[in-house]
Design a protein around this motif. Structure first.
Motif, PDB file in Angstrom:
ATOM      1  N   ASP A  26      -1.826 -27.074  25.506  1.00 47.03           N
ATOM      2  CA  ASP A  26      -1.810 -28.513  25.235  1.00 47.03           C
ATOM      3  C   ASP A  26      -0.970 -28.824  24.001  1.00 47.03           C
ATOM      4  O   ASP A  26      -0.839 -28.000  23.103  1.00 47.03           O
ATOM      5  CB  ASP A  26      -3.242 -29.023  25.032  1.00 47.03           C
ATOM      6  CG  ASP A  26      -3.944 -29.282  26.359  1.00 47.03           C
ATOM      7  OD1 ASP A  26      -3.279 -29.802  27.276  1.00 47.03           O
ATOM      8  OD2 ASP A  26      -5.148 -28.965  26.479  1.00 47.03           O
ATOM      9  N   HIS A  27      -0.442 -30.051  23.962  1.00 47.19           N
ATOM     10  CA  HIS A  27       0.297 -30.507  22.788  1.00 47.19           C
ATOM     11  C   HIS A  27      -0.701 -30.795  21.661  1.00 47.19           C
ATOM     12  O   HIS A  27      -1.614 -31.611  21.831  1.00 47.19           O
ATOM     13  CB  HIS A  27       1.034 -31.824  23.068  1.00 47.19           C
ATOM     14  CG  HIS A  27       1.916 -31.818  24.272  1.00 47.19           C
ATOM     15  ND1 HIS A  27       3.228 -31.436  24.228  1.00 47.19           N
ATOM     16  CD2 HIS A  27       1.676 -32.150  25.564  1.00 47.19           C
ATOM     17  CE1 HIS A  27       3.757 -31.554  25.428  1.00 47.19           C
ATOM     18  NE2 HIS A  27       2.846 -31.979  26.260  1.00 47.19           N
ATOM     19  N   ASP A  28      -0.544 -30.140  20.539  1.00 46.79           N
ATOM     20  CA  ASP A  28      -1.241 -30.516  19.294  1.00 46.79           C
ATOM     21  C   ASP A  28      -2.761 -30.508  19.341  1.00 46.79           C
ATOM     22  O   ASP A  28      -3.411 -31.164  18.511  1.00 46.79           O
ATOM     23  CB  ASP A  28      -0.787 -31.923  18.815  1.00 46.79           C
ATOM     24  CG  ASP A  28       0.710 -32.015  18.636  1.00 46.79           C
ATOM     25  OD1 ASP A  28       1.370 -30.956  18.558  1.00 46.79           O
ATOM     26  OD2 ASP A  28       1.219 -33.146  18.580  1.00 46.79           O
ATOM     27  N   SER A  68      -4.735 -33.068  26.307  1.00 48.16           N
ATOM     28  CA  SER A  68      -3.480 -33.707  25.901  1.00 48.16           C
ATOM     29  C   SER A  68      -3.015 -34.545  27.085  1.00 48.16           C
ATOM     30  O   SER A  68      -3.792 -35.367  27.574  1.00 48.16           O
ATOM     31  CB  SER A  68      -2.441 -32.699  25.400  1.00 48.16           C
ATOM     32  OG  SER A  68      -1.920 -31.892  26.423  1.00 48.16           O
ATOM     33  N   ASP A  69      -1.798 -34.356  27.575  1.00 45.82           N
ATOM     34  CA  ASP A  69      -1.293 -35.298  28.567  1.00 45.82           C
ATOM     35  C   ASP A  69      -1.311 -34.806  30.010  1.00 45.82           C
ATOM     36  O   ASP A  69      -0.598 -35.333  30.859  1.00 45.82           O
ATOM     37  CB  ASP A  69       0.108 -35.784  28.176  1.00 45.82           C
ATOM     38  CG  ASP A  69       1.077 -34.628  27.975  1.00 45.82           C
ATOM     39  OD1 ASP A  69       0.656 -33.467  28.125  1.00 45.82           O
ATOM     40  OD2 ASP A  69       2.252 -34.886  27.669  1.00 45.82           O
ATOM     41  N   GLY A  70      -2.162 -33.806  30.301  1.00 42.06           N
ATOM     42  CA  GLY A  70      -2.407 -33.437  31.692  1.00 42.06           C
ATOM     43  C   GLY A  70      -3.502 -34.347  32.239  1.00 42.06           C
ATOM     44  O   GLY A  70      -4.147 -35.074  31.482  1.00 42.06           O
ATOM     45  N   PHE A  73       2.671 -27.552  34.131  1.00 42.56           N
ATOM     46  CA  PHE A  73       1.842 -28.416  34.991  1.00 42.56           C
ATOM     47  C   PHE A  73       1.112 -29.470  34.156  1.00 42.56           C
ATOM     48  O   PHE A  73       0.524 -29.163  33.128  1.00 42.56           O
ATOM     49  CB  PHE A  73       0.818 -27.523  35.712  1.00 42.56           C
ATOM     50  CG  PHE A  73      -0.118 -28.257  36.637  1.00 42.56           C
ATOM     51  CD1 PHE A  73       0.346 -28.799  37.833  1.00 42.56           C
ATOM     52  CD2 PHE A  73      -1.464 -28.391  36.325  1.00 42.56           C
ATOM     53  CE1 PHE A  73      -0.522 -29.465  38.690  1.00 42.56           C
ATOM     54  CE2 PHE A  73      -2.335 -29.047  37.178  1.00 42.56           C
ATOM     55  CZ  PHE A  73      -1.861 -29.586  38.357  1.00 42.56           C
ATOM     56  N   HIS A  74       1.207 -30.754  34.615  1.00 43.23           N
ATOM     57  CA  HIS A  74       0.522 -31.869  33.943  1.00 43.23           C
ATOM     58  C   HIS A  74      -0.350 -32.660  34.921  1.00 43.23           C
ATOM     59  O   HIS A  74      -0.691 -33.808  34.637  1.00 43.23           O
ATOM     60  CB  HIS A  74       1.527 -32.854  33.356  1.00 43.23           C
ATOM     61  CG  HIS A  74       2.182 -32.446  32.060  1.00 43.23           C
ATOM     62  ND1 HIS A  74       3.136 -31.472  31.969  1.00 43.23           N
ATOM     63  CD2 HIS A  74       2.032 -32.908  30.791  1.00 43.23           C
ATOM     64  CE1 HIS A  74       3.553 -31.355  30.709  1.00 43.23           C
ATOM     65  NE2 HIS A  74       2.889 -32.207  29.976  1.00 43.23           N
ATOM     66  N   GLY A  75      -0.650 -32.112  36.106  1.00 39.89           N
ATOM     67  CA  GLY A  75      -1.394 -32.889  37.105  1.00 39.89           C
ATOM     68  C   GLY A  75      -0.586 -34.095  37.539  1.00 39.89           C
ATOM     69  O   GLY A  75       0.640 -34.017  37.690  1.00 39.89           O
TER      70      GLY A  75
HETATM   71 ZN    ZN Z   1       3.042 -32.665  28.022  1.00 35.91          ZN
END
Ligand code: ZN
Ligand code: AMP
Ligand code: FE
Ligand code: FE
Length: 289
Positions: free
Chosen positions: A44-46, A19-21, A255-257
């Motif tokens: 993760d999202h979705d 996802s967005d990480g 955490f998303h990096g």
């Molecule tokens: Zn996110």
């Protein structure tokens, strides 16, 4: 194999590059090991894609991996995100719904990019969102990162403020389920439903308590009371309410990096890591892995 995580550092809210990480699921497990974190929930999202990839590495290193997910739900005063812990990643209903969510995201991303192009910003969908299998979950942080790479903005915050956020020039809303439908969906997949970063609801005191009671009636199991999004006073307030309402307690950094550079893996409360004895044991004991 159940791993003993008694008295160990934990982080139950992290995002991979599915996802967005920005880190791969395997790299997340390796980083957790480096930081002495013994239980990690990939949320993760979705998408469930990251969990399968991380599982092998987690087994090898001896980290307890909790299969998780984060889902956005309908809410008007701020942000309502619901976490599912201990979900069955093979659940057909969950797979179908997350597939639908990713399709909705895809349409929305295309509309955001069309708006940006109209504003004279040169970017194409295929140069940033590469997902042949359709299993990854792309969203605004990916677009924000590309705007930064291109020098259109100088920070993620600026990208959201100027273009992608609620008042931004290229904002497009997203269709989501109600809180009740989201909680049901997690339960149907065998998971426990938790309110993520409760402070983003933008509710204080009695109003927060009332809203939490409503979510509990809908089936919500617990609250992420330890989160860098919550300040010390809020954490204490949420902790008291959870005790009073007999709800479960969890902790996560979100955490998303590089997509959220101020957040570090494992740091959930007051700039420090949190141990497993601070959170509800049910999260570990009902883990399908
Ligand atoms: Zn996110
Ligand atoms: P989306 O899922 O596409 O609606 O994007 C929502 C994601 O964007 C969430 O993970 C948010 O935490 C993230 N986000 C929102 N505002 C910002 C910001 N200013 N900087 C970085 N990420 C943000
Ligand atoms: Fe969230
Ligand atoms: Fe998150």
């Amino acid at each position: 194999m159940k791993k003993n995580v008694k008295d160990q550092w934990i982080d139950l809210h992290v995002h991979s590059n599915k996802s967005d990480g920005t880190l791969s699921p395997t790299a997340l497990i390796d980083l957790a090991a480096e930081k002495d974190i013994r239980a990690l929930a990939i949320t993760d999202h979705d998408t469930l894609e990251g969990i399968m990839e991380a599982r092998e590495e987690a087994e090898k290193i001896g980290i307890l991996l909790i299969p998780g997910i984060e889902i956005s739900a309908k809410y008007h005063r701020g942000t309502l995100h619901i976490l599912g812990y201990g979900i069955d990643v093979n659940s057909p209903s969950l797979q179908k719904k997350t597939n639908d969510f990713r399709r909705i995201r895809k349409d929305r991303n295309a509309r955001i990019i069309a708006k940006l192009q109209k504003l004279g910003i040169d970017l194409r969908i295929d140069e940033m969102l590469d997902d042949e299998e359709g299993t990854r979950s792309f969203g605004r942080p990916h677009i924000a990162a590309t705007l930064m790479e291109k020098g259109v903005v100088s920070s993620m915050d600026e990208a959201f403020f100027e273009y992608l956020g609620g008042r931004g020039k290229a904002f497009v809303g997203k269709e989501v389920l109600s809180s009740k439908e989201t909680i049901d969906m997690i339960h149907e997949a065998g998971g426990k439903a938790f309110l993520a970063h409760p402070s983003t609801l933008n509710l204080n005191g009695g109003a927060f308590g009332d809203y939490l009671r409503k979510l509990k009636k809908q089936g919500l199991d617990g609250v992420e009371i330890y989160s860098p999004a919550n300040n010390t006073r809020q954490t204490q307030e949420y902790e008291g309410l959870c005790r009073e309402m007999d709800m479960l307690v969890s902790a996560g950094s979100d955490f998303h990096g590089e997509n959220k550079p101020d957040i570090q893996l494992g740091i959930c409360y007051n700039g420090e890591k949190v141990k497993s004895d601070k959170i509800s044991e049910e999260i570990f004991s009902q883990n399908p892995f």
